[in-house]
Scaffold this active site. Structure first.
Site, PDB file in Angstrom:
ATOM      1  CG  ASP A  89      -0.205  -0.285   2.503  1.00 10.20           C
ATOM      2  OD1 ASP A  89      -0.388  -1.380   3.054  1.00 10.20           O
ATOM      3  OD2 ASP A  89       0.572   0.577   2.944  1.00 10.20           O
ATOM      4  CD  GLU A 109       2.417  -6.433  -1.859  1.00  7.60           C
ATOM      5  OE1 GLU A 109       2.588  -5.956  -0.722  1.00  7.60           O
ATOM      6  OE2 GLU A 109       1.714  -7.440  -2.095  1.00  7.60           O
ATOM      7  CG  ASP A 159       3.199  -3.526   6.042  1.00  5.36           C
ATOM      8  OD1 ASP A 159       2.932  -2.582   5.256  1.00  5.36           O
ATOM      9  OD2 ASP A 159       2.351  -4.065   6.779  1.00  5.36           O
ATOM     10  CG  ASP A 162      -3.764 -11.514   9.681  1.00  3.74           C
ATOM     11  OD1 ASP A 162      -4.780 -10.974   9.200  1.00  3.74           O
ATOM     12  OD2 ASP A 162      -3.099 -11.043  10.615  1.00  3.74           O
TER      13      ASP A 162
HETATM   14  N1  LIG Z   1       0.139  -2.531   5.324  1.00  2.66           N
HETATM   15  C1  LIG Z   1      -1.128  -2.934   5.779  1.00  2.66           C
HETATM   16  C2  LIG Z   1      -1.061  -3.577   7.122  1.00  2.66           C
HETATM   17  C3  LIG Z   1      -1.016  -5.061   7.097  1.00  2.66           C
HETATM   18  N2  LIG Z   1      -0.948  -5.541   8.448  1.00  2.66           N
HETATM   19  C4  LIG Z   1      -1.844  -6.569   8.898  1.00  2.66           C
HETATM   20  C5  LIG Z   1      -3.182  -6.549   8.220  1.00  2.66           C
HETATM   21  C6  LIG Z   1      -4.099  -7.645   8.751  1.00  2.66           C
HETATM   22  C7  LIG Z   1      -4.243  -7.580  10.256  1.00  2.66           C
HETATM   23  N3  LIG Z   1      -5.086  -8.654  10.740  1.00  2.66           N
HETATM   24  C8  LIG Z   1      -2.902  -7.583  10.938  1.00  2.66           C
HETATM   25  C9  LIG Z   1      -1.999  -6.487  10.406  1.00  2.66           C
END
Ligand SMILES: NCCCN[C@H]1CC[C@H](N)CC1
Length: 292
Positions: A89, A109, A159, A162
């Site tokens: 993102d 990514e 980053d 899950d």
């Molecule tokens: N860059 C976006 C954040 C991604 N981080 C996760 C997204 C899903 C969540 N359950 C835990 C953090």
């Protein structure tokens, strides 16, 4: 399903679901890896959802992006080369680029649709891609790290979503080993490390793996993100053997008056006090994470 509401239902948080009122669905698509959706919520701005799981909202993304970035980068004196795994993102890129010492920002990514959708619907998050130091690689972070020469990076930020779906491998031991190899001595890694309310077993495994692999220090920090399950999210902060890193006392403050005044976009969440406080854990988590 309640009409006009999105509920985040998942086997990763059984028996509970956070819901957001939906004004309008703005995008729905299926990439090679996951279902991608964007909707306008009533009270959290636009929302990015991957396979039914909230990844970010305009209203509270600052908490996550600022903490996952500045906890590691403010813990070492002079970060120059930074690698972001995931983070399509662009929010972490936006935060890394606040650090003037940084010369190179690589990002890997796996899903190009996430990048494109973020640029289209979340310009204030995807602004990170505009920094000339950023090199975008579309591909699997596991493979990317295997190809990285030893000791390349000062910091790696993972980053991820899950551990169900494309990000599953990013929670396993071989991946952590490849991160350690890619870091210089005394280099730091910060990974998304789930919720102490929901995932103590996952966290226990991650901590055990990290203690075996990262011979500098291994720490868990956490923060509040209202739209993540249980309203909190954690981070593993580890350093490789070498110059010692004290994560709890930032050596490289970013919330200085000089940085904040000259930055056109001030920090909304992170500051040096909340940096140190993030490592204070409730007893039930301390017992598992800091077990000697
Ligand atoms: N860059 C976006 C954040 C991604 N981080 C996760 C997204 C899903 C969540 N359950 C835990 C953090």
């Amino acid at each position: 399903v309640i009409p006009g509401w999105f509920s985040e239902i998942s086997p990763m948080w059984p028996g509970e679901a956070h819901s957001l009122k939906v004004e309008k669905i703005l995008f729905q698509g299926k990439s090679d890896y996951q279902n991608v959706m964007v909707f306008q919520s009533s009270t959290y701005g636009k929302v990015l959802v991957l396979d039914g799981v909230i990844q970010l909202t305009e209203r509270d993304e600052c908490a996550y992006q600022e903490m996952i970035t500045h906890l590691p980068l403010c813990s070492i004196p002079n970060p120059k080369k930074v690698l972001v795994i995931g983070g399509g993102d662009g929010g972490v890129l936006r935060e890394v680029s606040r650090h003037s010492s940084v010369e190179q920002i690589d990002i890997c990514e796996i899903d190009k649709m996430v990048v494109d959708v973020s640029k289209q619907f979340f310009p204030d998050v995807a602004v990170g891609y505009e920094d000339p130091r950023v090199n975008l690689h579309i591909g699997d972070g596991v493979a990317f790290l295997k190809a990285v020469p030893e000791g390349t990076y000062d910091a790696v930020i993972v980053d991820s979503s899950d551990p169900i779906g494309p990000a599953q491998e990013l929670f396993e031991k071989p991946f952590f080993e490849s991160v350690a190899k890619a870091l210089r001595p005394g280099g730091v890694v910060c990974t998304q490390a789930e919720s102490i309310w929901l995932h103590m077993h996952i966290i226990e495994d991650i901590v055990a793996n990290c203690r075996q692999i990262f011979k500098g220090s291994v720490n868990y920090a956490w923060t509040t993100v209202p739209t993540y399950p249980s309203g909190v999210i954690g981070f593993m902060l580890c350093s490789t053997e070498g110059p010692s890193v004290d994560f709890k006392h930032p050596v490289n403050p970013i919330d200085t008056d000089e940085n904040c005044s000259k930055s056109k976009r001030p920090l909304r969440f992170y500051n040096s006090e909340i940096h140190s406080a993030a490592f204070c854990l409730p007893s039930f988590a301390k017992k598992v994470i800091e077990a000697k």
